[in-house]
Design a protein around this motif. Structure first.
Motif, PDB file in Angstrom:
ATOM      1  N   ALA A 449       0.825  -1.208   0.000  1.00  0.00           N
ATOM      2  CA  ALA A 449       0.000   0.000   0.000  1.00  0.00           C
ATOM      3  C   ALA A 449       0.860   1.259   0.000  1.00  0.00           C
ATOM      4  O   ALA A 449       0.488   2.285  -0.577  1.00  0.00           O
ATOM      5  N   ALA A 450       2.034   1.175   0.639  1.00  0.00           N
ATOM      6  CA  ALA A 450       2.940   2.321   0.713  1.00  0.00           C
ATOM      7  C   ALA A 450       3.958   2.332  -0.416  1.00  0.00           C
ATOM      8  O   ALA A 450       4.904   3.121  -0.381  1.00  0.00           O
ATOM      9  N   CYS A 451       3.797   1.437  -1.388  1.00  0.00           N
ATOM     10  CA  CYS A 451       4.713   1.349  -2.546  1.00  0.00           C
ATOM     11  C   CYS A 451       6.135   1.029  -2.102  1.00  0.00           C
ATOM     12  O   CYS A 451       7.113   1.526  -2.693  1.00  0.00           O
ATOM     13  N   ALA A 452       6.263   0.221  -1.052  1.00  0.00           N
ATOM     14  CA  ALA A 452       7.589  -0.138  -0.542  1.00  0.00           C
ATOM     15  C   ALA A 452       7.957  -1.577  -0.845  1.00  0.00           C
ATOM     16  O   ALA A 452       9.132  -1.945  -0.756  1.00  0.00           O
ATOM     17  N   ASP A 453       6.993  -2.399  -1.216  1.00  0.00           N
ATOM     18  CA  ASP A 453       7.246  -3.834  -1.381  1.00  0.00           C
ATOM     19  C   ASP A 453       8.287  -4.117  -2.457  1.00  0.00           C
ATOM     20  O   ASP A 453       9.173  -4.964  -2.269  1.00  0.00           O
ATOM     21  N   ASP A 454       8.239  -3.383  -3.548  1.00  0.00           N
ATOM     22  CA  ASP A 454       9.160  -3.657  -4.657  1.00  0.00           C
ATOM     23  C   ASP A 454      10.614  -3.459  -4.253  1.00  0.00           C
ATOM     24  O   ASP A 454      11.464  -4.323  -4.489  1.00  0.00           O
ATOM     25  N   PHE A 455      10.946  -2.315  -3.645  1.00  0.00           N
ATOM     26  CA  PHE A 455      12.358  -2.093  -3.311  1.00  0.00           C
ATOM     27  C   PHE A 455      12.801  -2.934  -2.121  1.00  0.00           C
ATOM     28  O   PHE A 455      13.968  -3.304  -2.009  1.00  0.00           O
ATOM     29  N   VAL A 456      11.872  -3.281  -1.227  1.00  0.00           N
ATOM     30  CA  VAL A 456      12.239  -4.152  -0.106  1.00  0.00           C
ATOM     31  C   VAL A 456      12.624  -5.536  -0.612  1.00  0.00           C
ATOM     32  O   VAL A 456      13.603  -6.135  -0.155  1.00  0.00           O
ATOM     33  N   LEU A 495      -0.454  12.142   9.079  1.00  0.00           N
ATOM     34  CA  LEU A 495       0.723  12.157   8.208  1.00  0.00           C
ATOM     35  C   LEU A 495       1.361  13.538   8.305  1.00  0.00           C
ATOM     36  O   LEU A 495       0.830  14.516   7.770  1.00  0.00           O
ATOM     37  N   ASP A 496       2.489  13.605   9.013  1.00  0.00           N
ATOM     38  CA  ASP A 496       3.195  14.873   9.212  1.00  0.00           C
ATOM     39  C   ASP A 496       4.244  15.043   8.120  1.00  0.00           C
ATOM     40  O   ASP A 496       5.401  14.656   8.283  1.00  0.00           O
ATOM     41  N   ASP A 497       3.815  15.582   6.979  1.00  0.00           N
ATOM     42  CA  ASP A 497       4.697  15.794   5.832  1.00  0.00           C
ATOM     43  C   ASP A 497       5.359  14.482   5.411  1.00  0.00           C
ATOM     44  O   ASP A 497       6.529  14.451   5.019  1.00  0.00           O
ATOM     45  N   ALA A 498       4.600  13.387   5.525  1.00  0.00           N
ATOM     46  CA  ALA A 498       5.158  12.045   5.344  1.00  0.00           C
ATOM     47  C   ALA A 498       5.307  11.638   3.890  1.00  0.00           C
ATOM     48  O   ALA A 498       5.763  10.529   3.607  1.00  0.00           O
ATOM     49  N   THR A 499       4.940  12.512   2.948  1.00  0.00           N
ATOM     50  CA  THR A 499       5.089  12.172   1.527  1.00  0.00           C
ATOM     51  C   THR A 499       5.959  13.200   0.797  1.00  0.00           C
ATOM     52  O   THR A 499       6.003  13.212  -0.430  1.00  0.00           O
ATOM     53  N   SER A 500       6.674  14.036   1.541  1.00  0.00           N
ATOM     54  CA  SER A 500       7.408  15.144   0.925  1.00  0.00           C
ATOM     55  C   SER A 500       8.548  14.683   0.030  1.00  0.00           C
ATOM     56  O   SER A 500       8.940  15.395  -0.888  1.00  0.00           O
ATOM     57  N   SER A 501       9.115  13.488   0.303  1.00  0.00           N
ATOM     58  CA  SER A 501      10.247  13.002  -0.494  1.00  0.00           C
ATOM     59  C   SER A 501       9.831  12.020  -1.576  1.00  0.00           C
ATOM     60  O   SER A 501      10.689  11.430  -2.235  1.00  0.00           O
ATOM     61  N   LEU A 502       8.524  11.812  -1.749  1.00  0.00           N
ATOM     62  CA  LEU A 502       8.047  10.871  -2.765  1.00  0.00           C
ATOM     63  C   LEU A 502       7.919  11.579  -4.113  1.00  0.00           C
ATOM     64  O   LEU A 502       7.556  12.760  -4.180  1.00  0.00           O
ATOM     65  N   ASP A 503       8.182  10.842  -5.185  1.00  0.00           N
ATOM     66  CA  ASP A 503       7.947  11.408  -6.511  1.00  0.00           C
ATOM     67  C   ASP A 503       6.434  11.490  -6.755  1.00  0.00           C
ATOM     68  O   ASP A 503       5.625  10.904  -6.028  1.00  0.00           O
ATOM     69  N   THR A 504       6.057  12.191  -7.783  1.00  0.00           N
ATOM     70  CA  THR A 504       4.635  12.469  -8.034  1.00  0.00           C
ATOM     71  C   THR A 504       3.825  11.198  -8.237  1.00  0.00           C
ATOM     72  O   THR A 504       2.715  11.056  -7.695  1.00  0.00           O
ATOM     73  N   VAL A 505       4.366  10.232  -8.994  1.00  0.00           N
ATOM     74  CA  VAL A 505       3.630   8.999  -9.287  1.00  0.00           C
ATOM     75  C   VAL A 505       3.431   8.193  -8.004  1.00  0.00           C
ATOM     76  O   VAL A 505       2.325   7.697  -7.719  1.00  0.00           O
ATOM     77  N   THR A 506       4.514   8.076  -7.197  1.00  0.00           N
ATOM     78  CA  THR A 506       4.409   7.304  -5.955  1.00  0.00           C
ATOM     79  C   THR A 506       3.449   7.973  -4.987  1.00  0.00           C
ATOM     80  O   THR A 506       2.646   7.311  -4.321  1.00  0.00           O
ATOM     81  N   GLU A 507       3.498   9.296  -4.912  1.00  0.00           N
ATOM     82  CA  GLU A 507       2.588   9.996  -4.016  1.00  0.00           C
ATOM     83  C   GLU A 507       1.138   9.780  -4.447  1.00  0.00           C
ATOM     84  O   GLU A 507       0.242   9.629  -3.609  1.00  0.00           O
ATOM     85  N   LEU A 508       0.907   9.735  -5.750  1.00  0.00           N
ATOM     86  CA  LEU A 508      -0.449   9.493  -6.249  1.00  0.00           C
ATOM     87  C   LEU A 508      -0.940   8.116  -5.824  1.00  0.00           C
ATOM     88  O   LEU A 508      -2.082   7.958  -5.377  1.00  0.00           O
ATOM     89  N   ARG A 509      -0.069   7.108  -5.935  1.00  0.00           N
ATOM     90  CA  ARG A 509      -0.464   5.749  -5.548  1.00  0.00           C
ATOM     91  C   ARG A 509      -0.709   5.654  -4.042  1.00  0.00           C
ATOM     92  O   ARG A 509      -1.645   4.986  -3.597  1.00  0.00           O
ATOM     93  N   VAL A 510       0.133   6.337  -3.260  1.00  0.00           N
ATOM     94  CA  VAL A 510      -0.083   6.349  -1.809  1.00  0.00           C
ATOM     95  C   VAL A 510      -1.388   7.070  -1.492  1.00  0.00           C
ATOM     96  O   VAL A 510      -2.161   6.652  -0.617  1.00  0.00           O
ATOM     97  N   GLY A 511      -1.663   8.168  -2.231  1.00  0.00           N
ATOM     98  CA  GLY A 511      -2.914   8.890  -2.029  1.00  0.00           C
ATOM     99  C   GLY A 511      -4.121   8.032  -2.322  1.00  0.00           C
ATOM    100  O   GLY A 511      -5.145   8.113  -1.630  1.00  0.00           O
TER     101      GLY A 511
END
Length: 589
Positions: A449-456, A495-511
Motif C-alpha cells: 500500500a505504501a509502494c515499498a514492497d518492490d524495493f524491499v 501524516l506529518d509531511d510524510a510524503t514530501s520526499s516521494l515522486d509524483t507517481v508514488t505519491e499518487l499511488r499512496v494517495g
C-alpha cells in the motif's frame, strides 16, 4: 509567588536522585563501607603494634607474637584493599546502569518535550557520561565515610598515646577544615561548568554529523569544525581550573601537614626526653599524626562526590521535563471524529497555535495547509498527543486524548513522519514496530500500500534485511514510515509531511491507498503540494497559528489568490532546501 530561579529546585532534585541511587545500592555500599572501615581500622592498629614491637625489641624481650601480628595486619590490608577495589567497580557499574534505565525510561515517557529543551547530543552526553559520574556516588560516599575514620581515629589514637601530642595537633585542625571547605566550593563550580561544556560540544557534534552531506557539499568543513569545537576553550579553562584548585589545595596541605607533624614530633620528643614517652610511643605518635593529617585521601574522596553531585544536577534537568500522564477513560465505539477546541500552544515567548477550533469528521480526510512556521506540525503533534496544548482540549470520539490510557491511545492513533525512525532491527521489524506487532502478511500488505514492497524485495535479505545494512533514500525511508502507519490500523491516521520526499507517481499511488480508507479511518495530512490538498475532503488553512479558512481545496484555490500563494511559497522553499531536507540519516525523526 512566581519562582524565577530553578537552581535551588534542581539542586534538591539532584540530591534526591543521589539518595535514590544510594538506596538502590545500599547493600554493596554498606559492604564497601565495612571493608573501607576495616582497612582504616587495620591501618590505625598498625602504628600501635609497630610501636609495641619496637619497644620489645629494644628491651631484648621476645616479640615473636607482635611480629606475627604485624605480618597479619599487612596481609589483611592487602586483601581488604583488593576486595574493596572489586566491589567498588561492580557497584559503580550497577548504579550507573540503574540511573541510565531510569533516565531513559523518563526521557522516552516525556517524548519530544525532552529535545525541545535539551539538544539530542546533550541528552546523550548526560545519559552516558554524566550518568557514569553520578553512578559512582554510592561507592564514593561509602569510601568518604570510611576515609573520615582514618584522621578521626588517628587523632583519638594520638590522644591515647599522649594527650600533649594530640593537643599540638588540634591547634592546626581549623586550618585543615577551612582548606577542605574551600576545595569543595571551588571544585564544585568548576566541575559543573566543565560538564556543561562537554554537553554543548556533544550537542554540536550530533548536529554536524546529521548534516555531514550538506557540510561536505558546501565546503564548510573547517568552519563547522571550529563551531563544534568552540566550547573547547571553556572546557579547557574549567579543566585547568579544576587542576589549579586541586593543586592549590595539595600545595597548601603540603605546607600545613608537615608543620603539624613537626609540631607533634617536637612535643613527642620533649615528652621522650622527659621520660614520659617511650621510643615506641614516639614512633606511634609520628605515625598517628601522619594518619590524622591524611587530607589527601579526603580530598580525593570529596572530589568524587563533587563530580557525582555535579553530574546529578545535569541528570535532574532531564527528570524535570514532565513525563506524559495518561488517564483510564474508555474509548467508546466511534468513527474517529477528531475535535480541537481552543487549542493554544506556546514555545517560550512565541505563540505557535492561538485558540484553534477544528473538527475532522470520522472517516474523512483533512489537509493542513500553511506557510512554514504556521503551526501545522505542532497541530499534528497535539492531534496525536505527542504534545499537550497549553490551553484547550483535543478529543477523539468525544474523549479527551489526555484521559485515554497509553496503549488505547497508541492503538487508536497512527502517525507517519517526514523523517521516520527505522526501529525494529530489520526492515520487516521496522514496519511491524508498534504497540501491537502485525503478522507477516499484514506487514507485506502495508508495504504494498505504501509502494515499498518492490524495493524491499530487492534488498539482500528482503524483509529480513537489517536496517543498518539497507542504504535507503529519503523517499524509501518515508515509504517504510507510511507502511508502518498502514500496518497498525486505528481510528485516526496523522501524516506529518510524510510524503514530501516521494515522486509524483508514488505519491499518487499512496494517495489512492489513503482514499481507500475513506469511511474507515480519519486522516489528518500536512500538505505542501496542491495535488495532496486536492485529494483531501477538506482543507484547513493555517496562518500564524490560527485557522484562516476551512473548505474544499478547489473552492479555496479559485476564490483566494493568497491561498494559491501558499503553495508557490512551499515550492520555492522545497527547491531551496531539498538537499538539506534529505541530508539527515533515515533514522532521525
Amino acid at each position: 509567588m512566581t519562582r524565577t530561579d530553578p537552581e535551588p529546585d534542581q539542586a534538591r532534585a539532584a540530591d534526591r536522585l543521589l539518595r535514590d541511587c544510594v538506596r538502590h545500592s545500599a547493600a554493596p555500599g554498606a559492604a564497601i563501607l565495612v571493608l573501607s572501615t576495616l582497612g582504616a581500622a587495620t591501618g590505625l592498629a598498625m602504628p600501635a603494634v609497630l610501636g609495641r614491637t619496637l619497644d620489645l625489641l629494644l628491651s631484648g624481650r621476645p616479640a615473636t607474637g607482635w611480629l606475627t601480628a604485624c605480618a597479619a595486619l599487612t596481609c589483611l590490608l592487602v586483601v581488604v584493599d583488593a576486595l574493596d577495589g572489586v566491589l567498588t567497580g561492580t557497584t559503580n557499574a550497577r548504579s550507573t546502569a540503574w540511573l541510565r534505565r531510569r533516565l531513559l525510561r523518563h526521557v522516552l515517557a516525556a517524548g519530544p518535550r525532552t529535545t525541545d529543551r535539551t539538544p539530542p547530543g546533550d541528552v546523550v552526553s548526560r545519559l552516558v557520561g554524566n550518568a557514569a559520574h553520578a553512578g559512582g556516588a554510592p561507592a564514593a560516599l561509602a569510601g568518604t565515610l570510611a576515609a573520615v575514620v582514618t584522621p578521626v581515629g588517628g587523632l583519638v589514637a594520638l590522644a591515647l598515646v599522649d594527650l600533649w601530642t594530640a593537643g599540638a595537633f588540634l591547634v592546626g585542625m581549623p586550618v585543615l577544615a577551612l582548606l577542605l571547605k574551600a576545595f569543595v566550593r571551588a571544585s564544585g563550580d568548576s566541575v559543573a561548568r566543565y560538564q556543561e561544556s562537554q554537553g554543548e560540544i556533544a550537542a554540536r557534534l550530533v548536529e554536524a554529523v546529521g548534516g555531514a552531506r550538506t557540510i561536505a557539499a558546501a565546503g564548510t568543513a573547517r568552519r563547522e569544525q571550529a563551531r563544534v569545537l568552540e566550547p573547547l576553550a571553556a572546557l579547557s579553562a574549567q579543566g585547568y581550573r579544576m587542576w589549579r584548585v586541586q593543586g592549590r589545595s595539595t600545595a597548601q596541605a603540603a605546607v600545613i601537614v608537615p608543620l603539624l607533624q613537626i609540631a607533634v614530633l617536637a612535643v613527642a620528643g620533649a615528652r621522650l626526653a622527659a621520660g614520659e614517652l617511650s621510643v615506641g610511643g614516639l614512633l606511634a605518635a609520628a605515625r598517628y599524626a601522619a594518619l590524622a593529617t591524611g587530607i589527601g585521601m579526603l580530598v580525593g574522596r570529596l572530589n568524587g562526590l563533587v563530580r557525582s553531585r555535579g553530574a546529578a544536577r545535569r541528570l535532574a534537568g532531564l527528570l524535570a521535563v514532565p513525563a506524559t500522564a495518561h488517564g483510564d477513560a474508555t474509548l467508546p465505539a466511534g468513527d474517529g471524529t477528531l475535535e480541537l477546541r481552543g487549542v493554544t500552544v506556546a514555545r517560550g515567548d512565541r505563540t505557535i497555535l492561538a485558540g484553534v477550533d477544528l473538527t475532522v469528521p470520522g472517516g474523512t480526510s483533512l489537509a493542513l495547509v500553511g506557510r512554514s512556521g504556521s503551526g501545522k506540525s505542532t497541530l499534528a503533534e497535539v492531534a496525536g498527543r505527542l504534545a499537550d496544548p497549553d490551553a484547550g482540549t483535543a478529543t477523539l470520539d468525544g474523549v479527551p486524548l489526555r484521559d485515554l490510557p497509553h496503549d488505547v491511545l497508541r492503538r487508536a492513533v497512527g502517525q507517519a513522519f517526514e523523517r521516520p525512525a527505522l526501529l525494529g532491527g530489520t526492515i520487516g521489524g521496522t514496519i511491524a514496530f508498534g504497540a501491537d506487532e502485525p503478522d507477516e502478511r499484514a506487514v507485506r500488505e502495508a508495504a504494498r500500500a505504501a509502494c515499498a514492497d518492490d524495493f524491499v524485495r530487492r534488498l539482500p535479505h528482503g524483509y529480513d534485511t537489517p536496517c543498518d545494512e539497507a542504504p535507503l533514500s529519503g523517499g524509501e525511508a518515508q515509504r517504510l514510515g507510511l507502511a508502518r502507519a498502514f500496518a497498525h490500523p486505528g481510528r485516526l491516521l496523522i501524516l506529518d509531511d510524510a510524503t514530501s520526499s516521494l515522486d509524483t507517481v508514488t505519491e499518487l499511488r499512496v494517495g489512492e491507498a489513503l482514499t481507500r480508507q475513506a469511511g474507515v479511518r480519519t486522516r489528518l495530512i500536512i500538505a505542501h503540494r496542491a495535488a495532496t490538498a486536492a485529494r483531501a475532503d477538506q482543507v484547513a488553512w493555517l496562518d500564524e497559528g490560527r485557522v484562516r479558512a476551512v473548505g474544499p481545496h478547489a473552492r479555496l484555490w479559485h476564490e483566494r489568490s493568497d491561498y494559491r500563494a501558499v503553495f508557490a511559497d512551499a515550492d520555492a522553499d522545497t527547491d531551496a532546501t531539498v538537499d538539506e531536507g534529505t541530508d539527515r540519516p533515515a533514522h532521525d525523526d
